[in-house]
Design a protein around this motif. Structure first.
Motif, PDB file in Angstrom:
ATOM      1  N   PRO A 284       0.807  -1.231   0.000  1.00  9.94           N
ATOM      2  CA  PRO A 284       0.000   0.000   0.000  1.00  9.94           C
ATOM      3  C   PRO A 284       0.835   1.274   0.000  1.00  9.94           C
ATOM      4  O   PRO A 284       0.485   2.243  -0.674  1.00  9.94           O
ATOM      5  CB  PRO A 284      -0.840  -0.124   1.272  1.00  9.94           C
ATOM      6  N   ALA A 285       1.933   1.284   0.768  1.00 10.12           N
ATOM      7  CA  ALA A 285       2.758   2.491   0.831  1.00 10.12           C
ATOM      8  C   ALA A 285       3.392   2.794  -0.522  1.00 10.12           C
ATOM      9  O   ALA A 285       3.495   3.957  -0.930  1.00 10.12           O
ATOM     10  CB  ALA A 285       3.830   2.333   1.904  1.00 10.12           C
ATOM     11  N   ASP A 286       3.825   1.762  -1.236  1.00 12.55           N
ATOM     12  CA  ASP A 286       4.424   1.983  -2.551  1.00 12.55           C
ATOM     13  C   ASP A 286       3.367   2.446  -3.553  1.00 12.55           C
ATOM     14  O   ASP A 286       3.638   3.325  -4.381  1.00 12.55           O
ATOM     15  CB  ASP A 286       5.084   0.698  -3.055  1.00 12.55           C
ATOM     16  N   CYS A 287       2.172   1.871  -3.474  1.00 13.35           N
ATOM     17  CA  CYS A 287       1.082   2.324  -4.358  1.00 13.35           C
ATOM     18  C   CYS A 287       0.782   3.794  -4.119  1.00 13.35           C
ATOM     19  O   CYS A 287       0.581   4.556  -5.072  1.00 13.35           O
ATOM     20  CB  CYS A 287      -0.168   1.475  -4.129  1.00 13.35           C
ATOM     21  N   ARG A 288       0.745   4.207  -2.856  1.00 13.80           N
ATOM     22  CA  ARG A 288       0.504   5.617  -2.540  1.00 13.80           C
ATOM     23  C   ARG A 288       1.620   6.489  -3.106  1.00 13.80           C
ATOM     24  O   ARG A 288       1.353   7.555  -3.682  1.00 13.80           O
ATOM     25  CB  ARG A 288       0.434   5.776  -1.012  1.00 13.80           C
ATOM     26  N   ALA A 289       2.867   6.073  -2.930  1.00  9.59           N
ATOM     27  CA  ALA A 289       3.993   6.873  -3.411  1.00  9.59           C
ATOM     28  C   ALA A 289       3.960   7.013  -4.933  1.00  9.59           C
ATOM     29  O   ALA A 289       4.195   8.101  -5.471  1.00  9.59           O
ATOM     30  CB  ALA A 289       5.309   6.239  -2.960  1.00  9.59           C
ATOM     31  N   LYS A 290       3.654   5.927  -5.624  1.00  9.31           N
ATOM     32  CA  LYS A 290       3.592   5.977  -7.090  1.00  9.31           C
ATOM     33  C   LYS A 290       2.467   6.894  -7.551  1.00  9.31           C
ATOM     34  O   LYS A 290       2.590   7.646  -8.521  1.00  9.31           O
ATOM     35  CB  LYS A 290       3.411   4.573  -7.663  1.00  9.31           C
ATOM     36  N   PHE A 291       1.320   6.826  -6.879  1.00  8.20           N
ATOM     37  CA  PHE A 291       0.190   7.697  -7.189  1.00  8.20           C
ATOM     38  C   PHE A 291       0.576   9.163  -6.992  1.00  8.20           C
ATOM     39  O   PHE A 291       0.342  10.003  -7.870  1.00  8.20           O
ATOM     40  CB  PHE A 291      -0.986   7.321  -6.284  1.00  8.20           C
ATOM     41  N   ASN A 292       1.195   9.475  -5.860  1.00  5.85           N
ATOM     42  CA  ASN A 292       1.574  10.857  -5.570  1.00  5.85           C
ATOM     43  C   ASN A 292       2.570  11.403  -6.582  1.00  5.85           C
ATOM     44  O   ASN A 292       2.610  12.606  -6.851  1.00  5.85           O
ATOM     45  CB  ASN A 292       2.177  10.950  -4.171  1.00  5.85           C
TER      46      ASN A 292
END
Length: 312
Positions: A284-292
Protein backbone atom coordinates in the motif's frame (compact mmCIF):
# COMPACT_ATOMS: atom_id res chain seq x y z
CA UNK A 1 -20.23 26.95 11.28
CA UNK A 2 -20.55 25.52 14.79
CA UNK A 3 -17.40 24.05 16.22
CA UNK A 4 -17.35 20.43 17.25
CA UNK A 5 -15.28 18.53 19.77
CA UNK A 6 -11.93 17.53 18.35
CA UNK A 7 -12.45 13.86 19.06
CA UNK A 8 -9.62 11.38 18.91
CA UNK A 9 -9.80 9.11 15.89
CA UNK A 10 -10.27 5.39 16.32
CA UNK A 11 -7.27 3.14 16.21
CA UNK A 12 -7.33 1.97 12.64
CA UNK A 13 -3.96 0.31 12.18
CA UNK A 14 -0.63 1.72 11.01
CA UNK A 15 -1.65 2.56 7.44
CA UNK A 16 -3.86 5.64 7.33
CA UNK A 17 -4.25 8.62 5.02
CA UNK A 18 -4.44 11.01 7.99
CA UNK A 19 -0.99 12.19 9.03
CA UNK A 20 -0.70 14.04 12.32
CA UNK A 21 1.76 16.81 13.05
CA UNK A 22 1.72 18.47 9.63
CA UNK A 23 0.87 22.11 8.92
CA UNK A 24 -2.83 21.53 9.58
CA UNK A 25 -2.11 20.63 13.22
CA UNK A 26 0.58 23.26 13.65
CA UNK A 27 -1.18 26.27 12.11
CA UNK A 28 -4.95 25.75 12.28
CA UNK A 29 -7.27 25.88 15.32
CA UNK A 30 -8.48 22.47 16.49
CA UNK A 31 -12.03 23.36 15.41
CA UNK A 32 -10.91 24.15 11.84
CA UNK A 33 -8.36 21.38 11.25
CA UNK A 34 -10.94 18.62 10.58
CA UNK A 35 -12.48 20.68 7.76
CA UNK A 36 -9.06 21.21 6.17
CA UNK A 37 -8.59 17.45 6.26
CA UNK A 38 -12.09 16.89 4.88
CA UNK A 39 -11.14 19.07 1.89
CA UNK A 40 -7.77 17.24 1.68
CA UNK A 41 -5.86 20.51 2.00
CA UNK A 42 -3.09 18.57 3.72
CA UNK A 43 -2.81 16.21 0.70
CA UNK A 44 -2.65 18.38 -2.43
CA UNK A 45 -1.98 15.60 -4.96
CA UNK A 46 -5.67 15.39 -5.86
CA UNK A 47 -5.77 19.11 -6.54
CA UNK A 48 -2.78 18.78 -8.86
CA UNK A 49 -4.36 15.88 -10.73
CA UNK A 50 -7.56 17.89 -11.17
CA UNK A 51 -5.72 21.07 -12.14
CA UNK A 52 -3.23 19.82 -14.70
CA UNK A 53 -5.75 18.90 -17.46
CA UNK A 54 -7.12 22.44 -17.25
CA UNK A 55 -3.68 24.01 -17.36
CA UNK A 56 -2.64 21.75 -20.24
CA UNK A 57 -5.73 22.76 -22.17
CA UNK A 58 -5.24 26.48 -21.52
CA UNK A 59 -1.65 26.16 -22.70
CA UNK A 60 -2.68 24.04 -25.70
CA UNK A 61 -5.09 26.78 -26.80
CA UNK A 62 -2.42 29.46 -26.62
CA UNK A 63 1.04 28.02 -25.86
CA UNK A 64 2.95 31.18 -26.79
CA UNK A 65 0.99 33.36 -24.39
CA UNK A 66 -1.21 31.44 -21.92
CA UNK A 67 -3.68 33.57 -20.00
CA UNK A 68 -2.19 33.80 -16.50
CA UNK A 69 -5.47 35.11 -15.06
CA UNK A 70 -7.30 32.05 -16.33
CA UNK A 71 -4.56 29.78 -15.01
CA UNK A 72 -4.94 31.37 -11.57
CA UNK A 73 -8.72 30.98 -11.69
CA UNK A 74 -8.33 27.32 -12.62
CA UNK A 75 -5.95 26.80 -9.70
CA UNK A 76 -8.43 28.25 -7.21
CA UNK A 77 -11.31 26.39 -8.85
CA UNK A 78 -9.42 23.08 -8.73
CA UNK A 79 -8.67 23.56 -5.03
CA UNK A 80 -12.32 24.28 -4.26
CA UNK A 81 -13.83 21.57 -6.46
CA UNK A 82 -11.39 18.93 -5.27
CA UNK A 83 -12.38 19.82 -1.70
CA UNK A 84 -16.07 19.73 -2.60
CA UNK A 85 -15.68 16.39 -4.35
CA UNK A 86 -13.87 14.90 -1.36
CA UNK A 87 -16.57 16.22 0.96
CA UNK A 88 -19.32 14.63 -1.15
CA UNK A 89 -17.35 11.40 -1.31
CA UNK A 90 -16.81 11.28 2.45
CA UNK A 91 -20.47 12.01 3.20
CA UNK A 92 -21.63 9.25 0.88
CA UNK A 93 -18.93 6.75 1.90
CA UNK A 94 -18.88 7.42 5.66
CA UNK A 95 -20.06 3.92 6.57
CA UNK A 96 -17.59 2.25 4.20
CA UNK A 97 -14.75 4.51 5.36
CA UNK A 98 -15.33 3.50 8.97
CA UNK A 99 -14.60 -0.13 8.03
CA UNK A 100 -11.38 0.49 6.08
CA UNK A 101 -8.09 0.95 7.94
CA UNK A 102 -6.78 3.67 5.63
CA UNK A 103 -9.93 5.81 5.84
CA UNK A 104 -11.32 5.13 9.33
CA UNK A 105 -9.60 8.21 10.76
CA UNK A 106 -11.09 10.62 8.23
CA UNK A 107 -13.08 13.47 9.80
CA UNK A 108 -16.60 12.10 9.28
CA UNK A 109 -16.15 8.43 10.27
CA UNK A 110 -13.92 9.47 13.20
CA UNK A 111 -16.60 11.85 14.50
CA UNK A 112 -14.53 15.01 14.13
CA UNK A 113 -17.07 16.48 11.66
CA UNK A 114 -20.80 15.72 11.68
CA UNK A 115 -22.69 15.01 8.47
CA UNK A 116 -24.74 18.18 9.05
CA UNK A 117 -21.65 20.38 9.25
CA UNK A 118 -20.06 18.57 6.31
CA UNK A 119 -23.08 19.48 4.18
CA UNK A 120 -22.76 23.14 5.23
CA UNK A 121 -19.05 23.05 4.41
CA UNK A 122 -19.84 21.50 1.02
CA UNK A 123 -22.28 24.32 0.26
CA UNK A 124 -19.65 26.93 1.12
CA UNK A 125 -17.07 25.34 -1.18
CA UNK A 126 -19.56 25.08 -4.05
CA UNK A 127 -20.59 28.72 -3.60
CA UNK A 128 -16.98 29.88 -3.80
CA UNK A 129 -16.38 27.63 -6.82
CA UNK A 130 -19.43 29.14 -8.53
CA UNK A 131 -18.01 32.63 -7.99
CA UNK A 132 -14.81 31.49 -9.71
CA UNK A 133 -16.75 29.87 -12.57
CA UNK A 134 -18.78 33.05 -13.16
CA UNK A 135 -15.56 34.83 -14.15
CA UNK A 136 -15.60 32.81 -17.41
CA UNK A 137 -17.72 33.32 -20.54
CA UNK A 138 -21.18 31.80 -20.96
CA UNK A 139 -20.12 28.73 -22.89
CA UNK A 140 -17.43 27.86 -20.34
CA UNK A 141 -19.87 28.49 -17.48
CA UNK A 142 -22.40 26.08 -19.00
CA UNK A 143 -19.66 23.50 -19.52
CA UNK A 144 -18.51 23.92 -15.93
CA UNK A 145 -22.02 23.50 -14.55
CA UNK A 146 -22.42 20.31 -16.58
CA UNK A 147 -19.50 18.77 -14.69
CA UNK A 148 -21.54 18.83 -11.47
CA UNK A 149 -23.48 15.79 -12.70
CA UNK A 150 -20.22 13.83 -12.69
CA UNK A 151 -19.13 15.20 -9.31
CA UNK A 152 -22.44 14.16 -7.77
CA UNK A 153 -22.63 10.66 -9.25
CA UNK A 154 -19.01 9.50 -9.03
CA UNK A 155 -19.10 8.53 -5.31
CA UNK A 156 -21.85 5.97 -6.05
CA UNK A 157 -20.01 4.26 -8.91
CA UNK A 158 -17.96 1.95 -6.67
CA UNK A 159 -21.24 0.40 -5.55
CA UNK A 160 -22.44 -0.54 -9.03
CA UNK A 161 -19.39 -1.08 -11.26
CA UNK A 162 -15.85 -2.44 -11.08
CA UNK A 163 -14.81 0.56 -13.19
CA UNK A 164 -15.33 3.59 -10.90
CA UNK A 165 -11.88 4.75 -11.99
CA UNK A 166 -13.31 5.39 -15.47
CA UNK A 167 -15.95 7.68 -13.98
CA UNK A 168 -13.27 9.41 -11.93
CA UNK A 169 -11.43 9.99 -15.21
CA UNK A 170 -14.52 11.57 -16.75
CA UNK A 171 -14.76 13.87 -13.73
CA UNK A 172 -11.13 14.74 -13.02
CA UNK A 173 -10.21 15.55 -16.62
CA UNK A 174 -13.14 17.86 -17.35
CA UNK A 175 -10.71 20.75 -17.17
CA UNK A 176 -9.24 19.58 -20.50
CA UNK A 177 -12.51 20.66 -22.11
CA UNK A 178 -13.12 23.64 -19.85
CA UNK A 179 -9.66 25.16 -20.33
CA UNK A 180 -9.96 25.31 -24.12
CA UNK A 181 -13.53 26.62 -23.82
CA UNK A 182 -12.44 29.35 -21.41
CA UNK A 183 -9.59 30.41 -23.69
CA UNK A 184 -11.41 30.24 -27.05
CA UNK A 185 -15.16 30.21 -26.36
CA UNK A 186 -15.57 26.91 -28.22
CA UNK A 187 -14.42 23.29 -28.37
CA UNK A 188 -12.27 21.46 -30.92
CA UNK A 189 -10.60 18.10 -31.44
CA UNK A 190 -7.36 18.83 -29.52
CA UNK A 191 -9.08 19.31 -26.12
CA UNK A 192 -11.39 16.35 -26.78
CA UNK A 193 -8.36 14.13 -27.46
CA UNK A 194 -6.59 15.60 -24.43
CA UNK A 195 -9.67 14.76 -22.34
CA UNK A 196 -9.86 11.19 -23.65
CA UNK A 197 -6.17 10.67 -22.96
CA UNK A 198 -6.68 12.05 -19.48
CA UNK A 199 -9.36 9.45 -18.80
CA UNK A 200 -6.89 6.69 -19.69
CA UNK A 201 -4.27 8.40 -17.50
CA UNK A 202 -6.68 8.40 -14.55
CA UNK A 203 -7.39 4.71 -15.11
CA UNK A 204 -3.63 4.18 -14.84
CA UNK A 205 -2.92 6.12 -11.65
CA UNK A 206 -6.16 5.40 -9.82
CA UNK A 207 -5.94 1.66 -10.45
CA UNK A 208 -2.58 1.78 -8.69
CA UNK A 209 -4.18 3.85 -5.92
CA UNK A 210 -7.05 1.35 -5.57
CA UNK A 211 -4.60 -1.46 -4.84
CA UNK A 212 -4.10 0.15 -1.40
CA UNK A 213 -7.59 -0.92 -0.32
CA UNK A 214 -8.22 -4.09 -2.32
CA UNK A 215 -8.39 -6.41 0.69
CA UNK A 216 -10.76 -4.16 2.66
CA UNK A 217 -12.82 -3.38 -0.43
CA UNK A 218 -13.32 -7.09 -1.11
CA UNK A 219 -14.53 -7.61 2.46
CA UNK A 220 -17.05 -4.74 2.49
CA UNK A 221 -18.30 -5.15 -1.09
CA UNK A 222 -16.81 -2.04 -2.72
CA UNK A 223 -15.78 -2.43 -6.36
CA UNK A 224 -12.66 -1.16 -8.14
CA UNK A 225 -10.42 -1.88 -11.10
CA UNK A 226 -7.87 -3.26 -8.64
CA UNK A 227 -10.31 -6.03 -7.72
CA UNK A 228 -11.55 -6.48 -11.29
CA UNK A 229 -8.11 -6.79 -12.85
CA UNK A 230 -6.33 -8.50 -9.95
CA UNK A 231 -3.15 -10.28 -11.05
CA UNK A 232 -3.69 -9.01 -14.62
CA UNK A 233 -3.33 -5.38 -13.52
CA UNK A 234 0.14 -4.84 -14.97
CA UNK A 235 -0.80 -5.64 -18.61
CA UNK A 236 -3.82 -3.38 -18.23
CA UNK A 237 -1.58 -0.59 -16.94
CA UNK A 238 0.48 -0.99 -20.12
CA UNK A 239 -2.73 -0.61 -22.14
CA UNK A 240 -3.91 2.44 -20.17
CA UNK A 241 -0.49 4.09 -20.50
CA UNK A 242 -0.24 3.38 -24.23
CA UNK A 243 -3.70 4.81 -24.92
CA UNK A 244 -2.85 7.85 -22.81
CA UNK A 245 0.30 8.65 -24.76
CA UNK A 246 -1.25 8.02 -28.19
CA UNK A 247 -4.28 10.25 -27.53
CA UNK A 248 -2.14 13.04 -26.12
CA UNK A 249 0.15 12.79 -29.15
CA UNK A 250 -2.87 13.19 -31.44
CA UNK A 251 -3.99 16.22 -29.40
CA UNK A 252 -0.55 17.78 -29.86
CA UNK A 253 -0.62 17.10 -33.61
CA UNK A 254 -4.08 18.66 -33.85
CA UNK A 255 -2.89 21.75 -31.98
CA UNK A 256 0.20 22.06 -34.19
CA UNK A 257 2.73 21.90 -31.35
CA UNK A 258 6.48 21.73 -31.90
CA UNK A 259 9.07 19.18 -30.81
CA UNK A 260 9.39 20.27 -27.14
CA UNK A 261 5.83 19.08 -26.55
CA UNK A 262 6.77 15.63 -27.79
CA UNK A 263 9.89 15.60 -25.61
CA UNK A 264 7.63 16.27 -22.63
CA UNK A 265 5.29 13.53 -23.81
CA UNK A 266 8.21 11.11 -24.22
CA UNK A 267 9.30 11.88 -20.65
CA UNK A 268 5.73 11.18 -19.51
CA UNK A 269 5.75 7.88 -21.41
CA UNK A 270 9.01 6.82 -19.74
CA UNK A 271 7.53 7.80 -16.37
CA UNK A 272 4.50 5.55 -16.99
CA UNK A 273 6.67 2.68 -18.20
CA UNK A 274 8.83 2.94 -15.09
CA UNK A 275 5.74 2.75 -12.87
CA UNK A 276 4.48 -0.33 -14.71
CA UNK A 277 7.83 -1.98 -14.08
CA UNK A 278 8.50 -0.93 -10.49
CA UNK A 279 5.18 -0.55 -8.67
CA UNK A 280 4.62 -3.14 -5.96
CA UNK A 281 0.87 -3.62 -6.20
CA UNK A 282 0.83 -5.54 -2.91
CA UNK A 283 2.51 -2.74 -0.94
CA UNK A 284 0.00 0.00 0.00
CA UNK A 285 2.76 2.49 0.83
CA UNK A 286 4.42 1.98 -2.55
CA UNK A 287 1.08 2.32 -4.36
CA UNK A 288 0.50 5.62 -2.54
CA UNK A 289 3.99 6.87 -3.41
CA UNK A 290 3.59 5.98 -7.09
CA UNK A 291 0.19 7.70 -7.19
CA UNK A 292 1.57 10.86 -5.57
CA UNK A 293 4.42 10.98 -8.11
CA UNK A 294 2.01 11.70 -10.97
CA UNK A 295 2.25 15.41 -10.29
CA UNK A 296 5.67 15.22 -11.96
CA UNK A 297 4.07 13.87 -15.11
CA UNK A 298 1.79 16.89 -15.05
CA UNK A 299 4.74 19.26 -14.99
CA UNK A 300 6.53 17.34 -17.77
CA UNK A 301 3.59 17.73 -20.11
CA UNK A 302 2.93 21.37 -19.20
CA UNK A 303 6.58 22.33 -19.69
CA UNK A 304 6.66 20.68 -23.11
CA UNK A 305 3.53 22.51 -24.27
CA UNK A 306 4.71 25.90 -23.02
CA UNK A 307 8.18 25.53 -24.55
CA UNK A 308 6.79 24.38 -27.90
CA UNK A 309 6.38 27.80 -29.58
CA UNK A 310 9.70 29.12 -28.27
CA UNK A 311 11.99 26.19 -29.05
CA UNK A 312 9.98 24.33 -31.67
Amino acid sequence: MPSEPHTAPPQAGPFTDIHRGNWVDRLLPASVAPYARLARLDRPIGTWLLLFPGWWSLALASPAKPDLWLMALFAVGALLMRGAGCTVNDIVDREFDAKVARTATRPIPSGAVSVHNAVIFLGLQLLLALIVLLQLDRFAIALGVASLALVATYPFMKRITYWPQAFLGLTFNWGALLGWAAATGSLAWPPVLLYAGGIAWTLFYDTIYAHQDKEDDALIGVKSTALKLGSATRPWLILFGTVTVLLWALAFVGAGLGWPAYVGLAAAALFLADQVRRTDLDDPADCRAKFNAHRWLGWMLLAGILLSPWLG
